[in-house]
Design a protein around this motif. Structure first.
Motif, short mmCIF file in Angstrom:
data_model
loop_
_atom_site.label_atom_id
_atom_site.label_comp_id
_atom_site.label_asym_id
_atom_site.label_seq_id
_atom_site.Cartn_x
_atom_site.Cartn_y
_atom_site.Cartn_z
N ILE B 610 34.66 -16.16 -0.35
CA ILE B 610 34.52 -17.43 -1.07
C ILE B 610 35.44 -17.43 -2.28
O ILE B 610 35.26 -16.62 -3.21
CB ILE B 610 33.06 -17.66 -1.51
N SER B 611 36.40 -18.32 -2.28
CA SER B 611 37.25 -18.43 -3.47
C SER B 611 36.66 -19.49 -4.39
O SER B 611 36.02 -20.43 -3.94
CB SER B 611 38.70 -18.76 -3.08
N ASP B 612 36.85 -19.31 -5.66
CA ASP B 612 36.30 -20.18 -6.71
C ASP B 612 34.77 -20.29 -6.60
O ASP B 612 34.19 -21.34 -6.86
CB ASP B 612 36.92 -21.59 -6.66
N PHE B 613 34.17 -19.19 -6.24
CA PHE B 613 32.70 -19.10 -6.14
C PHE B 613 32.08 -19.40 -7.51
O PHE B 613 32.49 -18.84 -8.52
CB PHE B 613 32.34 -17.68 -5.69
N ILE B 614 31.10 -20.32 -7.51
CA ILE B 614 30.49 -20.72 -8.78
C ILE B 614 29.21 -19.91 -9.00
O ILE B 614 28.34 -19.86 -8.13
CB ILE B 614 30.14 -22.22 -8.76
N THR B 637 34.77 -17.48 -9.67
CA THR B 637 35.48 -16.24 -9.37
C THR B 637 35.72 -16.18 -7.87
O THR B 637 35.26 -17.04 -7.13
CB THR B 637 34.65 -15.03 -9.84
N ASP B 638 36.48 -15.17 -7.44
CA ASP B 638 36.64 -14.96 -6.01
C ASP B 638 35.59 -13.96 -5.57
O ASP B 638 35.51 -12.87 -6.12
CB ASP B 638 38.05 -14.47 -5.69
N ALA B 639 34.80 -14.36 -4.59
CA ALA B 639 33.68 -13.51 -4.19
C ALA B 639 33.79 -13.15 -2.73
O ALA B 639 34.52 -13.79 -1.96
CB ALA B 639 32.36 -14.23 -4.44
N ARG B 640 33.06 -12.12 -2.37
CA ARG B 640 33.04 -11.68 -0.99
C ARG B 640 31.62 -11.25 -0.65
O ARG B 640 30.99 -10.53 -1.43
CB ARG B 640 34.04 -10.52 -0.83
N LEU B 641 31.13 -11.73 0.45
CA LEU B 641 29.81 -11.30 0.91
C LEU B 641 29.98 -10.66 2.28
O LEU B 641 30.63 -11.22 3.16
CB LEU B 641 28.86 -12.49 1.05
N LEU B 642 29.41 -9.48 2.42
CA LEU B 642 29.52 -8.76 3.67
C LEU B 642 28.13 -8.29 4.03
O LEU B 642 27.45 -7.67 3.20
CB LEU B 642 30.46 -7.56 3.45
N ILE B 664 20.93 -6.51 5.36
CA ILE B 664 21.57 -6.06 4.13
C ILE B 664 22.76 -6.98 3.86
O ILE B 664 23.42 -7.46 4.78
CB ILE B 664 22.02 -4.58 4.24
N VAL B 665 22.98 -7.27 2.58
CA VAL B 665 24.17 -8.03 2.21
C VAL B 665 24.73 -7.41 0.94
O VAL B 665 23.98 -7.01 0.05
CB VAL B 665 23.86 -9.54 2.05
N LYS B 666 26.04 -7.31 0.91
CA LYS B 666 26.69 -6.76 -0.27
C LYS B 666 27.60 -7.83 -0.85
O LYS B 666 28.43 -8.39 -0.14
CB LYS B 666 27.49 -5.51 0.08
N GLY B 667 27.41 -8.11 -2.13
CA GLY B 667 28.20 -9.14 -2.78
C GLY B 667 29.15 -8.52 -3.79
O GLY B 667 28.79 -7.59 -4.49
N LYS B 668 30.37 -9.05 -3.82
CA LYS B 668 31.34 -8.48 -4.74
C LYS B 668 32.13 -9.57 -5.44
O LYS B 668 32.55 -10.54 -4.81
CB LYS B 668 32.29 -7.57 -3.95
N ASP B 669 32.28 -9.42 -6.72
CA ASP B 669 33.16 -10.29 -7.50
C ASP B 669 34.54 -9.65 -7.43
O ASP B 669 34.81 -8.62 -8.03
CB ASP B 669 32.64 -10.31 -8.95
N ARG B 670 35.42 -10.27 -6.65
CA ARG B 670 36.72 -9.65 -6.38
C ARG B 670 37.66 -9.72 -7.57
O ARG B 670 38.59 -8.94 -7.69
CB ARG B 670 37.37 -10.29 -5.15
N THR B 671 37.41 -10.69 -8.46
CA THR B 671 38.28 -10.81 -9.63
C THR B 671 37.95 -9.72 -10.63
O THR B 671 38.84 -9.03 -11.14
CB THR B 671 38.08 -12.20 -10.27
N LYS B 672 36.67 -9.55 -10.91
CA LYS B 672 36.27 -8.55 -11.90
C LYS B 672 36.02 -7.19 -11.27
O LYS B 672 35.75 -6.22 -11.96
CB LYS B 672 34.98 -9.00 -12.59
N ASN B 673 36.07 -7.15 -9.95
CA ASN B 673 35.80 -5.92 -9.20
C ASN B 673 34.45 -5.31 -9.58
O ASN B 673 34.35 -4.15 -9.95
CB ASN B 673 36.94 -4.91 -9.40
#
Lengths: 191, 798
Positions: B610-614, B637-642, B664-673
């Motif tokens: 998800i880009s520009d995730f609010i 931010t740019d986010a990723r859910l896996l 299980i779901v793992k969420g990551k803020d790709r901009t701030k890592n």
């Protein structure tokens, strides 16, 4: 069959009305400005005036927050130094300076004194405070009080105003409950 | 005594002998006569026997305990004409049954989509009436947690927002009987305004693949539907009563349907719920009661070529918010987080005091359809909704009892779609939609408006298709475009306007300067595109494979754009941002599964970029004369859910079954890592069920749920504590420990005279009275979660 046709016709009518009402509403440009809203009974300024019991120049502690609780700016606090080993007569004043002339909220507190109470918390070179006023039931209010200092050093004076606290209470904020109208801490130097 | 024993022995032996002779299983498969696709939800009844079974999503059903010989089956399907067939039972028997499935569109009752599956290639799951009925005294959010991959974002136990694969709020669309709910889903403490008792089945489509319902379902879609109404002269209904020990209350719900041979029908439903303060294992959670009323009426005429229906529903809920969660400022919050028990514990009461919420939701809908020979079916739908929300804070003096928030949201939608199904191998669907929405925040509250006056216009258009590549493989694809325009009138405090930097970027939208405040007129437009493509393939070994790619875009909601100021009910300052733009999701999902009589499994991994995730997260504190308040700011931010949702079940014998689920779901803020905030913990569910049809359909199940500790979270923030006169760590993000809950449920059904039936159920939640707190419950700072609760439910079908 006639009935069915009538129903169908009606449905068509309804859809037509629905369509046109959407169109109408969408076109109507009701750009009337909403009315402005200010927080009611906002307190912008807290002034604690401390006059030495033995006489002398009064000391003023002031905290001023022009943009209220919704605004980003923190209150601006100004303090003056206290003298060591002195007893002060204190009075507290609350103002709403968004109005002109400024509204004195303390008068309202005094009027509804059985629904209000100031709580003072001290540390460091201020040893204690004592209430010198009370409401009609004989419970403290705290618009006036005395404050005693010890030897020179750093000190804090915390001021909390609770609206509709439990009265009487054991003097702690936890026991008193109610809603917080003011909570400020002044850091001062006793010299 | 001896006599009793003898009689008992005779009885037992007899039933044993009887069981021996009649222990055969009929394994059936129901498929479409034309295209050989499996038909789900067909009702199969052995003639002379009241028991009914349903076919599953692979068209399969089983009937146990049959004797050798021939039986007559009545097979009815909502979309097919009813068929009677004779089946010869000789030991365990397998039978393939075909049904003429083209009646569907002729007999249409349902609003949109198909009961078989809402999508071709997306991950989806349906809860049926019996599963929903167990949650009659609870709420939609809790019921949906039965579906793997679904969790919830709670404010206490009565405000439960569904979270699908880590996403919630405006990213999850709710369709109530074909109408998209517009009920201020943007707030974390705004639960869906849905009466679970009004729905007969609920389907969750994970992700945004079901484009016909909306292009912005980055999390997923929840569809609440009614059962089909038969086209014959009949009257039937049911009444449910639930008693709940924790909260010392319950609910009553009743439903009545009258249908006629000519297609006319009318269906009414109403429910009422009342619970007092609920309890944690060690103490009462004061002011957590709820009272709720819901009613709906649905009528129409369903003809051969055309038909219409009208629907109206009303929902009114009054929810108490935990007294101890009403905090004054940041020092109160620090004290609350550091203490084990809530600051206020009072005796149990049914009274609901401030802080509380009251929400009223009206929904009206008109629908018309017409079928064109050799082409397909046209649907036209108009709906209007009004959501009126009050939030009452603890106020004093003249303002006592006056709402702090009073928002009225009115939405009208007109939509039309056409389903072209005249071709043998390919289906098309086209649709268009217009929507107008108006929000009115009542200024009488005496509190600055958190959400401003606004008008919003939406326009959407979509096209989808399904192509049957072979008997085993179906492809699907779709595109959608949505235009959205919001025109708001909002006051900003001048210092806030400048602090946000709006004086530089948005000086042109200032309408007038009122010294301390500015009146502004933000107008924003969004163009959003969404698309979906996928395939479904059935292997010969009954494995089914589904793959889907979805693109979705979501425009920011009013809260994300305009929030500004102290949110009294949450004691925090929430700041939106006018610069927020649409977020874009690219989601890939796979699903591999198998569903047979003896066992089945499903493994569904997904990847959501998800880009520009609010998101909304705590950033610090702001000071005022009332003390310091935590500040929560929206940012992009740019986010990723896996993640992955996996489940397996096995029927060990005719009576014993176990179910195992893990998500299980793992969420990551790709901009701030770093980690994303509010991502649900991993969850493991195991269940063992014993069922015996002969004992009045007796079944009992024990469920174990282990919720892991969320070990990926964002850092706590440092704040200045006026009381302690120093910077301290505000422990606002640390997740609570893992926990394990046991749940018991049992049920029996008694057939009464004249096709009536009484079902009695007994359940125990949190069997061991475990103390726990959940990461996604906003009240975890203040209290433990719910303790043990007994539930007794009675259902009368008539």
């Amino acid at each position: 069959m006639i009935k069915r046709n009538t129903i169908l016709k009606n449905i068509k009518k309804v859809s037509l009305i629905a369509f046109s009402s959407i169109a109408l509403i969408s076109c109507s440009d009701d750009d009337d400005a909403p009315e402005e809203q200010n927080e009611e009974e906002v307190i912008t300024t807290v002034i604690v005036k401390l006059t030495p019991e033995a006489g002398g120049t009064a000391v003023t502690l002031m905290s001023k927050d022009d943009d209220g609780a919704d605004g980003p700016n923190a209150p601006v606090i100004t303090v003056e130094n206290l003298a060591a080993n002195t007893i002060y007569n204190g009075t507290i004043t609350l103002l709403n300076e968004t109005e002109s002339p400024a509204e004195d909220i303390t008068l309202e507190v005094a009027e509804e004194d059985d629904d209000h109470q100031f709580f003072y918390a001290v540390s460091g070179a201020i040893s204690n405070t004592e209430y010198t006023d009370m409401d009609e039931d004989g419970n403290p209010v705290g618009i006036t009080f005395t404050l005693s200092t010890t030897d020179a050093g750093a000190a804090t004076l915390g001021v909390t105003l609770r609206h509709e606290p439990k009265k009487p209470n054991d003097g702690t904020l936890t026991d008193a409950g109610g809603a917080t109208d003011v909570e400020q801490t002044f850091s001062v130097t006793v010299e | 005594m001896r006599h009793t024993l003898t009689i008992l022995c005779i009885l037992v032996c007899q039933s044993f002998v009887f069981a021996q002779d009649c222990n055969n299983i009929l394994l059936g498969e129901i498929i479409d006569f034309h295209d050989k696709t499996p038909l789900a939800d067909a009702i199969i009844q052995v003639k002379g026997n009241k028991e009914q079974v349903y076919s599953d999503e692979f068209g399969k059903f089983t009937i146990k305990n049959l004797c050798n010989g021939s039986i007559e089956l009545e097979i009815s399907h909502p979309e097919c004409s009813t068929r009677f067939i004779m089946v010869e039972i000789n030991g365990n028997t397998h039978k393939k049954i075909t049904l003429e499935h083209h009646l569907e569109e002729l007999n249409e009752v349902k609003v949109i989509g198909s009961t078989i599956n809402k999508t071709n290639s997306a991950q989806e799951k349906t809860l049926k009436t019996e599963q929903l009925e167990r949650f009659g005294s609870s709420n939609l959010g809790d019921a949906l947690k039965q579906i793997n991959g679904v969790s919830s974002l709670n404010t206490g136990s009565n405000i439960v927002k569904p979270v699908i694969q880590g996403l919630s709020g405006s990213r999850v669309l709710i369709l109530n009987n074909g109408t998209r709910m517009q009920d201020m889903e943007w707030g974390a403490e705004h639960a869906p305004n849905i009466d679970i008792n009004a729905a007969n089945k609920v389907t969750i489509v994970k992700g945004s693949a079901a484009l016909q319902y909306g292009g912005d379902a980055i999390g997923g879609i929840i569809l609440l539907d009614q059962n089909r109404i038969p086209k014959k002269d009949t009257i039937y209904g049911k009444t449910l009563v639930n008693g709940v020990s924790n909260g010392q209350g319950g609910n009553i719900s009743t439903e009545l349907t009258k249908a006629y041979e000519n297609g006319f029908y009318v269906k009414g439903q109403a429910s009422y719920k009342k619970l007092g303060d609920v309890e944690a294992p060690d103490y009462v959670l004061s002011n957590t009661g709820v009272s709720q009323f819901g009613a709906s009426i649905n009528f129409g005429k369903l003809g051969f070529e055309s038909g219409w229906s009208a629907y109206y529903s009303y929902f009114d809920t009054n929810i108490g918010i935990l007294s101890a969660s009403h905090i004054g400022n940041v020092d109160d919050l620090i004290t609350a987080i550091n203490s084990d028990e809530p600051s206020k514990i009072s005796d149990f009461t049914y009274d609901i005091k401030e802080p509380r919420q009251n929400v009223k939701h009206h929904l009206g809908k008109l629908k018309y359809y017409k079928r064109f020979e050799g082409l397909g079916k046209l649907n036209i739908q108009y709906d209007i909704q009004q959501n009126h929300r009050f939030e009452y804070d603890i106020r004093v003096g003249d303002d006592k009892g006056k709402a702090s928030l009073d928002l009225k949201l009115t939405t009208q939608t007109l939509a039309a779609d056409i389903n072209i199904d005249a071709f043998e191998k390919q289906k098309f669907s086209f649709g268009i939609l217009g929507r107008y929405q108006e929000n009115f925040p009542n200024p009488e509250t005496g509190v600055r408006r958190l959400i401003p006056d606004y008008e919003k216009v939406d326009f959407g258009v979509f096209a989808t298709t399904e192509y049957k590549f072979s008997d085993a493989t179906t492809l699907d694809a779709g595109i959608r475009y949505d235009y959205s325009k919001i025109d708001a009138q909002k006051f900003y405090i001048t210092s806030r306007w400048e602090e946000r930097g709006y004086d530089e970027d948005y000086s042109d939208i200032v309408v007038s300067d009122r010294s301390t405040q500015l009146l502004t007129n933000p107008k924003f437009s969004y163009h959003n595109f969404s698309a979906s493509a996928g395939l479904k393939h059935r292997f010969s070994n009954e494995n089914q494979f589904r793959f889907n790619y979805s693109l979705a875009q979501r425009a920011p909601n009013p809260s994300e754009l305009f929030s500004d100021g102290l949110h009294h009910s949450a004691a925090r300052i929430e700041l939106g941002d006018l610069r927020i733009k649409s977020e874009t999701s690219h989601r890939l999902s796979l699903s591999l599964g198998k569903d047979t009589y003896t066992w089945g499994y499903e493994v569904s991994p997904y990847y959501n970029l998800i880009s520009d995730f609010i998101l909304l997260e705590p950033t610090g504190v702001e000071f005022s004369l009332r003390g310091a308040f935590p500040v929560w700011e929206y940012r992009q931010t740019d986010a990723r859910l896996l993640g992955v949702d996996a489940s397996i079940y096995n029927n060990w014998t005719n009576n014993w079954r176990t179910d195992h689920k893990f998500s299980i779901v793992k969420g990551k803020d790709r901009t701030k890592n770093e980690a994303l905030i509010n991502i649900p913990s991993a969850r493991l569910q195991n269940q063992i069920t014993f069922a015996k049809q002969e004992w009045n359909n007796f079944n009992i199940s024990l469920q174990s749920e282990y919720v892991f500790k969320q070990n990926e979270y964002i850092d706590n923030i440092m704040v200045y504590s006026p009381q302690q006169d120093q910077e301290v760590e505000l422990d606002i993000n640390t997740p609570p420990s893992a926990y394990h809950l046991l749940k018991l449920d049992s049920e029996m059904k008694f057939d009464l005279k004249n096709t009536k039936a009484l079902t009695v159920g007994l359940g125990i939640n949190n069997l061991l009275n475990t103390e726990y707190r959940d990461y996604l419950n906003r009240q975890r700072y203040f209290t433990d979660d719910l303790g043990r609760s007994f539930t007794l439910r009675l259902k009368l079908n008539y």
